[in-house]
Design an enzyme around this catalytic site. Structure first.
Site, PDB file in Angstrom:
ATOM      1  N   LYS A 132       0.815  -1.226   0.000  1.00 40.31           N
ATOM      2  CA  LYS A 132       0.000   0.000   0.000  1.00 40.31           C
ATOM      3  C   LYS A 132       0.841   1.265   0.000  1.00 40.31           C
ATOM      4  O   LYS A 132       2.012   1.265   0.369  1.00 40.31           O
ATOM      5  CB  LYS A 132      -1.004  -0.040   1.161  1.00 40.31           C
ATOM      6  CG  LYS A 132      -2.148  -1.017   0.825  1.00 40.31           C
ATOM      7  CD  LYS A 132      -3.257  -1.052   1.820  1.00 40.31           C
ATOM      8  CE  LYS A 132      -4.336  -2.035   1.299  1.00 40.31           C
ATOM      9  NZ  LYS A 132      -5.332  -2.358   2.305  1.00 40.31           N
ATOM     10  N   ARG A 170      -3.462 -10.407   4.813  1.00 43.16           N
ATOM     11  CA  ARG A 170      -3.885 -10.355   3.407  1.00 43.16           C
ATOM     12  C   ARG A 170      -2.737  -9.775   2.582  1.00 43.16           C
ATOM     13  O   ARG A 170      -2.414  -8.599   2.721  1.00 43.16           O
ATOM     14  CB  ARG A 170      -5.141  -9.486   3.292  1.00 43.16           C
ATOM     15  CG  ARG A 170      -5.718  -9.416   1.890  1.00 43.16           C
ATOM     16  CD  ARG A 170      -6.928  -8.493   1.846  1.00 43.16           C
ATOM     17  NE  ARG A 170      -7.541  -8.483   0.526  1.00 43.16           N
ATOM     18  CZ  ARG A 170      -7.100  -7.740  -0.486  1.00 43.16           C
ATOM     19  NH1 ARG A 170      -6.065  -6.939  -0.351  1.00 43.16           N
ATOM     20  NH2 ARG A 170      -7.718  -7.791  -1.657  1.00 43.16           N
TER      21      ARG A 170
HETATM   22  N1  HH2 Z   1      -7.420  -4.039   0.862  1.00 45.79           N
HETATM   23  C1  HH2 Z   1      -7.758  -4.045  -0.437  1.00 45.79           C
HETATM   24  C2  HH2 Z   1      -8.863  -4.782  -0.888  1.00 45.79           C
HETATM   25  N2  HH2 Z   1      -9.577  -5.537  -0.041  1.00 45.79           N
HETATM   26  N3  HH2 Z   1      -9.954  -6.365   2.143  1.00 45.79           N
HETATM   27  C3  HH2 Z   1      -9.635  -6.378   3.444  1.00 45.79           C
HETATM   28  N4  HH2 Z   1     -10.331  -7.143   4.304  1.00 45.79           N
HETATM   29  N5  HH2 Z   1      -8.581  -5.642   3.937  1.00 45.79           N
HETATM   30  C4  HH2 Z   1      -7.825  -4.850   3.147  1.00 45.79           C
HETATM   31  O1  HH2 Z   1      -6.893  -4.176   3.650  1.00 45.79           O
HETATM   32  C5  HH2 Z   1      -8.141  -4.799   1.744  1.00 45.79           C
HETATM   33  C6  HH2 Z   1      -9.235  -5.576   1.268  1.00 45.79           C
HETATM   34  C7  HH2 Z   1      -6.949  -3.249  -1.409  1.00 45.79           C
HETATM   35  O2  HH2 Z   1      -5.919  -4.016  -1.991  1.00 45.79           O
HETATM   36  P1  HH2 Z   1      -5.994  -4.662  -3.448  1.00 45.79           P
HETATM   37  O3  HH2 Z   1      -7.107  -5.656  -3.508  1.00 45.79           O
HETATM   38  O4  HH2 Z   1      -4.682  -5.207  -3.830  1.00 45.79           O
HETATM   39  O5  HH2 Z   1      -6.268  -3.424  -4.407  1.00 45.79           O
HETATM   40  P2  HH2 Z   1      -7.542  -2.949  -5.228  1.00 45.79           P
HETATM   41  O6  HH2 Z   1      -8.613  -2.607  -4.240  1.00 45.79           O
HETATM   42  O7  HH2 Z   1      -7.056  -1.759  -6.008  1.00 45.79           O
HETATM   43  O8  HH2 Z   1      -7.981  -4.091  -6.099  1.00 45.79           O
END
Ligand code: HH2
Length: 273
Positions: A210, A245
């Site tokens: 992040k 995660r």
């Molecule tokens: N962060 C993201 C998405 N889902 N779910 C939980 N429970 N906790 C988190 O910190 C979290 C999440 C964001 O990361 P990513 O899926 O890699 O990115 P994007 O939302 O751009 O797909």
């Protein structure tokens, strides 16, 4: 849950902040998920909508089109599949296809009926704190005391969920690192994560790649933020987090194995039953 679990990220999106477009093809996403399973993921978190700051919402039909073939093929082979969605229709399709966990970054605020589905199906769920919605959450986020406000929010959402018929032992909580928080808010939440753990439910943390990590180190390429990802996950483990995660399962798992052994915590490599 009696040991820490690794949740590997499978983003079937064109626009996720660190790997958007890499796994939009279902075949490539399935291979990616299998790779994360081989690296030791206990859970595969499949998502079809980016929640990065400023992201525009995706329609349910499009989200289902993206995630369904991936959930179908990854379910029932090792890691448990979770569906990363805020939408009832997407969650229903994914649970029908074999997913067992609903990871809702809105904590049932966007579509409250989703709680009833989780209750009826006896699924596990992860409820996350976010300030408002992804489109606007990073516009000058403010708190009096970020930790106590996030804690109160999660306690209220836990009470809502059990009121809707979800068994308390099915609920995991997540402080939502990066979701409407400054760098200092994120660091404060990690530093005082034990206060969130004190609610008494398993705590999920998502620091992987992040932007606050890049703000601290100067690393602009999210794919190069693994050292910061590891540092923050080790701190979260020490503060009592249960689910990690991450995009990079193998190196984080190694780091957490060593950290857990040092702390005297239990950490095994068997898959979740
Ligand atoms: N962060 C993201 C998405 N889902 N779910 C939980 N429970 N906790 C988190 O910190 C979290 C999440 C964001 O990361 P990513 O899926 O890699 O990115 P994007 O939302 O751009 O797909």
């Amino acid at each position: 849950m009696n040991r820490p679990l690794l949740m590997g990220v499978v983003n079937v999106t064109p626009d996720s902040f660190s790997d958007g477009g890499l796994f939009l093809d279902p075949g490539v996403a399935i291979e990616h998920g299998r790779g994360l399973a081989a690296e030791g993921a206990d859970i595969l978190d499949v998502g079809g909508e980016s929640t990065r700051p400023g992201a525009e919402p995706v329609g349910a039909d499009e989200e289902i089109r993206r995630v369904l073939p991936v959930v179908e093929r990854l379910s029932g082979h090792g890691p448990v599949v979770s569906i990363d969605t805020t939408k009832l229709a997407v969650a229903r399709a994914a649970l029908d296809a074999g997913a067992r966990i609903v990871n809702d970054v809105s904590a049932f605020r966007f579509e409250p009926e989703l709680a009833g589905l989780v209750a009826d199906t006896g699924s596990d769920c992860c409820l996350m704190h976010m300030l408002g919605e992804p489109r606007t959450m990073q516009e000058d986020p403010r708190y009096e005391d970020v930790v106590s406000e996030v804690k109160s929010f999660l306690e209220e959402r836990l009470a809502f969920s059990t009121g809707e018929g979800i068994a308390e032992q099915r609920v995991w909580l997540d402080p939502g690192i990066g979701f409407g928080k400054t760098v200092e808010h994120n660091l404060e939440l990690l530093r005082r994560l034990d206060e969130i753990v004190a609610i008494g439910r398993p705590v999920v943390v998502g620091t992987s790649r992040k932007s606050f990590l890049g703000r601290l180190t100067g690393e602009t390429d999210p794919g190069e933020r693994l050292p910061g990802t590891i540092a923050t996950n080790v701190i979260a483990l020490a503060r009592g987090a249960s689910v990690f995660r991450v995009h990079d399962v193998a190196p984080v798992k190694d780091a957490l194995t060593v950290a857990a052994a040092t702390l005297g915590a239990r950490w095994t490599s068997t898959t979740m039953s």
